[in-house]
Design an enzyme around this catalytic site. Structure first.
Site, mmCIF file in Angstrom:
data_model
loop_
_atom_site.group_PDB
_atom_site.id
_atom_site.type_symbol
_atom_site.label_atom_id
_atom_site.label_comp_id
_atom_site.label_asym_id
_atom_site.label_seq_id
_atom_site.Cartn_x
_atom_site.Cartn_y
_atom_site.Cartn_z
ATOM 1 N N LYS A 1 124.721 40.687 26.755
ATOM 2 C CA LYS A 1 123.563 41.421 27.254
ATOM 3 C C LYS A 1 124.083 42.704 27.918
ATOM 4 O O LYS A 1 125.144 42.685 28.547
ATOM 5 C CB LYS A 1 122.827 40.542 28.261
ATOM 6 C CG LYS A 1 121.879 41.277 29.194
ATOM 7 C CD LYS A 1 120.967 40.301 29.898
ATOM 8 C CE LYS A 1 120.465 40.871 31.219
ATOM 9 N NZ LYS A 1 119.171 40.323 31.634
ATOM 10 N N GLU B 1 112.510 34.439 27.336
ATOM 11 C CA GLU B 1 113.412 34.286 28.474
ATOM 12 C C GLU B 1 112.598 34.148 29.748
ATOM 13 O O GLU B 1 111.918 35.085 30.171
ATOM 14 C CB GLU B 1 114.341 35.507 28.584
ATOM 15 C CG GLU B 1 115.225 35.451 29.825
ATOM 16 C CD GLU B 1 115.986 36.754 30.093
ATOM 17 O OE1 GLU B 1 116.241 37.526 29.143
ATOM 18 O OE2 GLU B 1 116.305 37.008 31.268
ATOM 19 N N ARG C 1 113.348 33.368 38.810
ATOM 20 C CA ARG C 1 113.104 34.217 39.990
ATOM 21 C C ARG C 1 111.889 33.776 40.772
ATOM 22 O O ARG C 1 111.520 34.414 41.745
ATOM 23 C CB ARG C 1 112.866 35.667 39.552
ATOM 24 C CG ARG C 1 114.074 36.308 38.969
ATOM 25 C CD ARG C 1 113.807 37.757 38.621
ATOM 26 N NE ARG C 1 114.704 38.147 37.571
ATOM 27 C CZ ARG C 1 114.637 39.273 36.902
ATOM 28 N NH1 ARG C 1 113.695 40.151 37.180
ATOM 29 N NH2 ARG C 1 115.497 39.547 35.947
ATOM 30 N N THR D 1 118.299 35.145 34.437
ATOM 31 C CA THR D 1 118.736 35.286 35.831
ATOM 32 C C THR D 1 119.603 34.104 36.271
ATOM 33 O O THR D 1 119.508 33.621 37.393
ATOM 34 C CB THR D 1 117.533 35.455 36.807
ATOM 35 O OG1 THR D 1 116.494 36.212 36.160
ATOM 36 C CG2 THR D 1 117.947 36.225 38.057
HETATM 37 C C1 3PG Z 1 115.009 42.111 34.122
HETATM 38 O O1 3PG Z 1 116.016 41.559 34.467
HETATM 39 O O2 3PG Z 1 114.022 42.219 34.851
HETATM 40 C C2 3PG Z 1 114.969 42.554 32.712
HETATM 41 O O3 3PG Z 1 116.090 43.279 32.424
HETATM 42 C C3 3PG Z 1 113.728 43.232 32.334
HETATM 43 O O4 3PG Z 1 113.674 44.508 32.809
HETATM 44 P P1 3PG Z 1 112.329 45.325 32.623
HETATM 45 O O5 3PG Z 1 111.337 44.756 33.605
HETATM 46 O O6 3PG Z 1 112.718 46.734 32.976
HETATM 47 O O7 3PG Z 1 111.881 45.170 31.210
#
Ligand code: 3PG
Length: 213
Positions: free
Chosen positions: A134, A47, A51, A74
């Site tokens: 999710k 994934e 961002r 995202t």
């Molecule tokens: C995120 O959106 O950053 C993910 O859920 C991952 O989270 P993490 O950095 O706590 O693994």
């Protein structure tokens, strides 16, 4: 693509490995070696979060890596969905769900793993046909205990929790019957990427892969 078809596709992605790496890529040059390192460690579903400015190009670069199944995370808007699809993402992930986002995924034919965090949000998505969801942010929202509880009244919804999950607590989630896999960024630390230490990332991926089996 109907929600049911999307969930069938999400199910296949979530069944590839116990962990889906959640990737924040700052340097486009990291994309392909990162994907190769994770796939080599046994984590094919990747994934890429939208961002960073290079995220879409990173998806393009990773889509060519053999054995990889690359999605976009995202996703917040219909424009994100279109851009992700155009870049070659084969699945999408969103922190929550809006009607506009869901419609865009149906229209674009991008299988979405939509985010939910309360019983009502889970039920609203289920009513639309999303049986794979999710759970985000997982640790902050009740963690494995919450998911275990929601599995009693709503066992037909399966989850990929993300947020605050690491090698330490991943098993708490993976041992539950309504958890398909977990997502997390711990398998691709910024320092290892910056150092080009792809062997370290393959080792982290292999540890994560061994969480099940
Ligand atoms: C995120 O959106 O950053 C993910 O859920 C991952 O989270 P993490 O950095 O706590 O693994």
């Amino acid at each position: 693509m109907t929600p049911a078809e999307q969930s069938a596709a999400s199910l296949r992605v979530c069944q590839l490995a116990p962990v889906v790496p959640v990737l924040v890529i700052d340097d486009l040059a990291h994309a392909a070696p990162l994907a190769r390192a994770l796939v080599a460690g046994g984590l094919p579903a990747l994934e890429v979060t939208l961002r960073t400015p290079v995220a879409l190009d990173a998806i393009r670069a990773m889509a060519d890596v053999e054995g990889g199944v690359v999605g976009a995370g995202t996703l917040l808007t219909p424009a994100d969905v279109k851009a992700a699809k155009r870049a070659g993402a084969t699945f999408g992930v969103s922190p929550g769900a809006t009607d506009a986002l869901l419609k865009a995924c149906e229209d674009e034919g991008l299988p979405l793993l939509p985010g939910a965090v309360t019983a009502t949000e889970v039920m609203v998505l289920l009513e639309k046909g999303y049986t794979v969801q999710k759970f985000f942010p997982a640790e902050q929202s009740g963690g494995a205990a919450f998911l275990k509880s929601i599995g009693s009244p709503i066992p037909q919804v399966k989850f990929c929790p993300t947020g605050g999950i690491s090698l330490k607590n991943a098993r708490d989630y993976l041992s539950l019957s309504n958890i398909l896999c977990v997502g997390g960024s711990w398998v691709a630390p910024k320092e290892a990427m910056a150092a080009g230490d792809w062997a370290a990332i393959t080792k982290l991926a292999a540890e994560a892969c061994a969480l099940r089996g």
